[in-house]
Design an enzyme around this catalytic site. Structure first.
Site, mmCIF file in Angstrom:
data_model
loop_
_atom_site.group_PDB
_atom_site.id
_atom_site.type_symbol
_atom_site.label_atom_id
_atom_site.label_comp_id
_atom_site.label_asym_id
_atom_site.label_seq_id
_atom_site.Cartn_x
_atom_site.Cartn_y
_atom_site.Cartn_z
ATOM 1 N N LYS A 298 -6.154 -1.827 -1.129
ATOM 2 C CA LYS A 298 -6.994 -1.619 0.063
ATOM 3 C C LYS A 298 -7.652 -2.914 0.504
ATOM 4 O O LYS A 298 -7.733 -3.219 1.685
ATOM 5 C CB LYS A 298 -8.092 -0.619 -0.280
ATOM 6 C CG LYS A 298 -7.816 0.619 0.294
ATOM 7 C CD LYS A 298 -8.257 1.679 0.927
ATOM 8 C CE LYS A 298 -7.710 2.242 2.155
ATOM 9 N NZ LYS A 298 -7.766 3.679 2.192
ATOM 10 N N ASP B 50 -13.764 6.114 2.738
ATOM 11 C CA ASP B 50 -12.632 5.976 3.655
ATOM 12 C C ASP B 50 -11.797 7.250 3.737
ATOM 13 O O ASP B 50 -11.253 7.572 4.791
ATOM 14 C CB ASP B 50 -11.744 4.807 3.240
ATOM 15 C CG ASP B 50 -10.687 4.545 4.286
ATOM 16 O OD1 ASP B 50 -11.068 4.319 5.447
ATOM 17 O OD2 ASP B 50 -9.489 4.616 3.961
ATOM 18 N N ASP B 51 -11.699 7.978 2.620
ATOM 19 C CA ASP B 51 -10.887 9.207 2.639
ATOM 20 C C ASP B 51 -11.477 10.230 3.596
ATOM 21 O O ASP B 51 -10.755 11.015 4.203
ATOM 22 C CB ASP B 51 -10.808 9.811 1.233
ATOM 23 C CG ASP B 51 -10.313 8.788 0.242
ATOM 24 O OD1 ASP B 51 -9.230 8.244 0.461
ATOM 25 O OD2 ASP B 51 -11.039 8.494 -0.727
ATOM 26 N N TYR C 113 0.846 -1.189 0.000
ATOM 27 C CA TYR C 113 0.000 0.000 0.000
ATOM 28 C C TYR C 113 0.887 1.247 0.000
ATOM 29 O O TYR C 113 1.970 1.219 -0.560
ATOM 30 C CB TYR C 113 -1.037 -0.063 1.156
ATOM 31 C CG TYR C 113 -2.219 0.760 0.770
ATOM 32 C CD1 TYR C 113 -3.027 0.388 -0.307
ATOM 33 C CD2 TYR C 113 -2.502 1.957 1.406
ATOM 34 C CE1 TYR C 113 -4.073 1.189 -0.736
ATOM 35 C CE2 TYR C 113 -3.553 2.762 0.978
ATOM 36 C CZ TYR C 113 -4.326 2.367 -0.085
ATOM 37 O OH TYR C 113 -5.348 3.176 -0.512
ATOM 38 N N GLU D 211 -13.479 5.242 -2.665
ATOM 39 C CA GLU D 211 -12.064 5.476 -2.396
ATOM 40 C C GLU D 211 -11.443 6.367 -3.466
ATOM 41 O O GLU D 211 -11.580 6.088 -4.658
ATOM 42 C CB GLU D 211 -11.352 4.105 -2.392
ATOM 43 C CG GLU D 211 -9.908 4.143 -2.036
ATOM 44 C CD GLU D 211 -9.677 4.443 -0.562
ATOM 45 O OE1 GLU D 211 -10.507 4.054 0.271
ATOM 46 O OE2 GLU D 211 -8.660 5.067 -0.256
ATOM 47 N N ASP D 212 -10.771 7.413 -3.035
ATOM 48 C CA ASP D 212 -9.999 8.260 -3.942
ATOM 49 C C ASP D 212 -10.812 8.855 -5.080
ATOM 50 O O ASP D 212 -10.347 8.947 -6.227
ATOM 51 C CB ASP D 212 -8.761 7.516 -4.457
ATOM 52 C CG ASP D 212 -7.680 7.430 -3.370
ATOM 53 O OD1 ASP D 212 -7.941 7.907 -2.239
ATOM 54 O OD2 ASP D 212 -6.590 6.906 -3.629
ATOM 55 N N ASN E 122 0.081 12.094 2.158
ATOM 56 C CA ASN E 122 0.751 10.954 1.524
ATOM 57 C C ASN E 122 1.064 11.269 0.073
ATOM 58 O O ASN E 122 0.393 12.090 -0.523
ATOM 59 C CB ASN E 122 -0.186 9.734 1.543
ATOM 60 C CG ASN E 122 -0.425 9.218 2.937
ATOM 61 O OD1 ASN E 122 0.473 9.145 3.738
ATOM 62 N ND2 ASN E 122 -1.672 8.860 3.218
ATOM 63 N N ARG F 130 -8.524 11.079 -7.708
ATOM 64 C CA ARG F 130 -7.628 11.710 -6.723
ATOM 65 C C ARG F 130 -6.897 10.602 -5.978
ATOM 66 O O ARG F 130 -7.238 10.239 -4.863
ATOM 67 C CB ARG F 130 -8.472 12.584 -5.780
ATOM 68 C CG ARG F 130 -7.716 13.635 -5.053
ATOM 69 C CD ARG F 130 -7.832 13.442 -3.574
ATOM 70 N NE ARG F 130 -7.509 12.068 -3.210
ATOM 71 C CZ ARG F 130 -7.630 11.554 -2.010
ATOM 72 N NH1 ARG F 130 -8.108 12.256 -1.046
ATOM 73 N NH2 ARG F 130 -7.279 10.299 -1.739
#
Ligand code: NAD
Length: 557
Positions: A180, A274-275, A109, A251-252, A414, A162
């Site tokens: 993930k 999750d973000d 990850y 996610e993202d 990150n 993203r």
């Protein structure tokens, strides 16, 4: 169909071979044991001669894998090797990852997965997950039916807009759902065949990818109109029909879609982002642990965020939930959270604010820079979620050190290259007084003979346990309260020894213990709040343990 499918019960069943033998068995990653097939299995299952004669154990195989990983020259090569192991033999892959989680997580990850996404087309070997594009509208149910496992419980979906702090990587973002979901299995024991990675390809605005020769996604600009919403909606509805017990983790996604889609679907189906919510859980846990070091009270904190996007606003909202639980009213709770975005301090007078920032736009004079905001707000905690490398410069960190005996400084952006400051900088510029955490791991740092082990505010402390809790309880909705209890459980597991070396999170090696404790707490919320049609089992603890996947090989004959 193969693997650990458990259609009507949630206990883990012994894997079914579904009549597989010989080369078919060797080529099924959920069943393959490679050189560990026993003599009896080789004889009975048509494997004789298909493997070298020496029979070795999973432990011996794992040692060989570890040695190979360590001998590779770069992390990207390590990633490629590990992913191809996962494609050959999932049990062995998870044995290695679970037994060496702190070493393996940065490889499978963040930060390595970021590079893997950037190079996705070049390192592409075998497809993994489902690819659903704008052109598939009208056919999404059929696509879901093409997936070889019938009992999916956890879906991670991205549209690649993203990716980490790296921006729009289009279809290359598939590395993220894949990675993930590996963490769901490695950290919480969610069985591999419960997991489905999905790429919703709505184009990309990454010109370099569109013009390059190797890009594997749709060759078009990102769709922004109704066709995008139709794609997402058809996907979400199709999941309800084909995989009715699955939770969809977004996610993202880009900012403009992430908040909107969360609000659209969170009361309709089992879903979370999750973000926004997972990050909030892990950051709140770090805040709660940090208070044990600073001696401060939650209700006395002023938290300044650099970055008012998914992570920042998500954390702010959960901090408000936590403060309300401490008896602070909502308006006062919001005034404890302040945000700086790319245009300066978020204040009520500004006319350029998107809707997710408005609840935190306070009546206050503006501040054009982060330093000016620090000087005027006098925060007790400074949290970086901006993707702005080095934004916490010496002046800012030293000012935090002047304002606070123990300044709390979290540089969560990150990958590592995007962190607002390094661990070394935070400790050096505050004479070792900072309580520091980061998004990607930093090495230990020694100052004046004192060793600091900076904590990593890794979302993997939270989302796998939340997912396991949803599965064990059959929850039909995901609530903020679940992330709040998850944060409290995580903070409660941090030991005095962790705190003594400056670590506000537990050792990653304890991740399965953390995840099972979070799963129990999340399941309790689901039962208490009536978010499931299941009755609470008497032996919830045992249910959680029984559900957790174990990568040890079983004997087929
Ligand atoms: P996002 O795109 O939703 O938000 C980024 C925010 O930063 C925006 O509000 C933007 O206005 C702001 N920003 C950009 N340039 C800025 C500048 N020069 N000054 C001030 N603010 C600026 O992204 P996100 O999901 O909120 O993620 C932000 C960062 O946090 C990423 O680097 C991500 O990797 C990291 N993150 C870390 C964790 C973790 O450590 N657990 C979890 C999630 C996200």
């Amino acid at each position: 169909m193969s693997g650990f499918g458990s259609l009507n019960i949630i206990m883990q069943a012994k894997p079914h071979l579904h009549g597989k033998r010989g080369a078919d068995l060797l080529h099924d990653p959920l069943l393959n044991k490679g050189t560990a097939f026993t003599a009896t299995e080789r004889d009975t299952l048509g494997l004789r001669g298909l493997l070298p004669p020496r029979i070795i154990t999973q432990d011996q195989q794992a040692l060989r894998v570890l040695e190979t990983v360590r001998n590779k020259n770069t992390d990207l090569e390590r990633y490629i090797y590990l992913i191809s192991l996962q494609e050959r033999n999932e049990n062995l892959f998870y044995r290695v990852v679970m037994d060496n989680v702190a070493e393996m997580m940065p490889l499978i990850y963040t930060p390595t997965v970021g590079l893997a996404c950037q190079r996705y087309a070049l390192i592409f070997r075998r497809p993994r997950g489902l690819f659903i594009s704008l052109h598939d509208r009208g056919h999404i149910k059929q696509i879901l039916q093409n997936w070889p496992h019938a009992d999916v419980r956890m879906i991670v979906v991205t549209d690649g807009e993203r990716i980490l702090g790296l921006g729009d990587l289009g279809a290359n973002g598939m590395g993220i759902p894949v990675g993930k979901l590996s963490l769901y299995t490695a950290c919480a024991g969610v069985a591999p065949d419960f997991c489905l990675p999905v790429m919703l390809d709505a184009g990309t605005n990454n010109q370099e990818l569109l013009e390059g020769p190797h890009y594997l996604g749709l060759l078009q600009k990102r769709e922004r109109g109704p066709a995008y919403d139709e794609l997402v909606d058809e996907f979400v509805q199709a999941v309800q029909e084909i995989f009715p017990r699955a939770c969809i983790q977004f996610e993202d996604f880009g900012n403009s879609n992430a908040f909107r889609l969360l609000h659209k679907y969170r009361d309709q189906v089992c879903t979370f982002n999750d973000d926004i919510q997972g990050t909030a859980g892990v950051a709140l846990a770090g805040i709660l642990s940090a208070l044990r070091l600073t001696g401060g009270k939650m209700s006395e904190q002023r938290i300044l965020f650099l970055g008012a996007g998914e992570a920042g606003i998500g954390i702010g909202e959960l901090v408000v939930t936590a403060l309300q639980a401490h008896g602070v009213d909502e308006a006062a709770a919001r005034r404890q959270c302040w945000f700086v975005d790319s245009k300066g301090l978020v204040v009520a007078d500004r006319t350029d604010l998107s809707s997710h920032k408005l609840p935190f736009a306070h009546q206050h004079a503006g501040a054009a820079t982060l330093l000016a905001a620090v000087e005027t707000i006098k925060p007790t905690m400074l949290i970086g979620v901006s993707g702005m490398t080095g934004a916490f410069d010496e002046k800012i960190v030293r000012t935090m050190g002047q304002l606070n005996q123990r300044p709390v400084i979290f540089a969560l952006s990150n990958p590592t290259s995007k962190a607002e400051c390094t661990a070394e900088q935070a400790y050096t510029w505050t004479e070792g007084r900072a309580v520091f955490a980061s998004g990607s791991p930093f090495p230990d740092f020694t100052m004046d003979g004192r060793v600091f082990k900076p904590g990593q505010g890794n979302n993997s402390y939270i989302f796998p346990g939340v997912g396991l809790g949803l599965i064990v309880s059959g929850a039909q909705r995901v609530t903020d309260e679940m992330f709040f209890v998850a944060a409290k459980v995580l903070a409660g597991i941090v030991t005095e020894q962790d705190l003594a070396v400056g670590r506000v999170y537990p050792d990653l090696q304890r991740i399965r213990e953390v995840s099972s404790a979070i799963a129990r707490a999340v399941a309790e919320v689901a039962f208490e709040r009536g978010l499931t049609s299941m009755l609470r089992p008497e032996n919830l603890d045992e249910r959680v343990q029984a559900l957790m996947y174990d990568p040890a090989y079983v004997e087929y004959v």
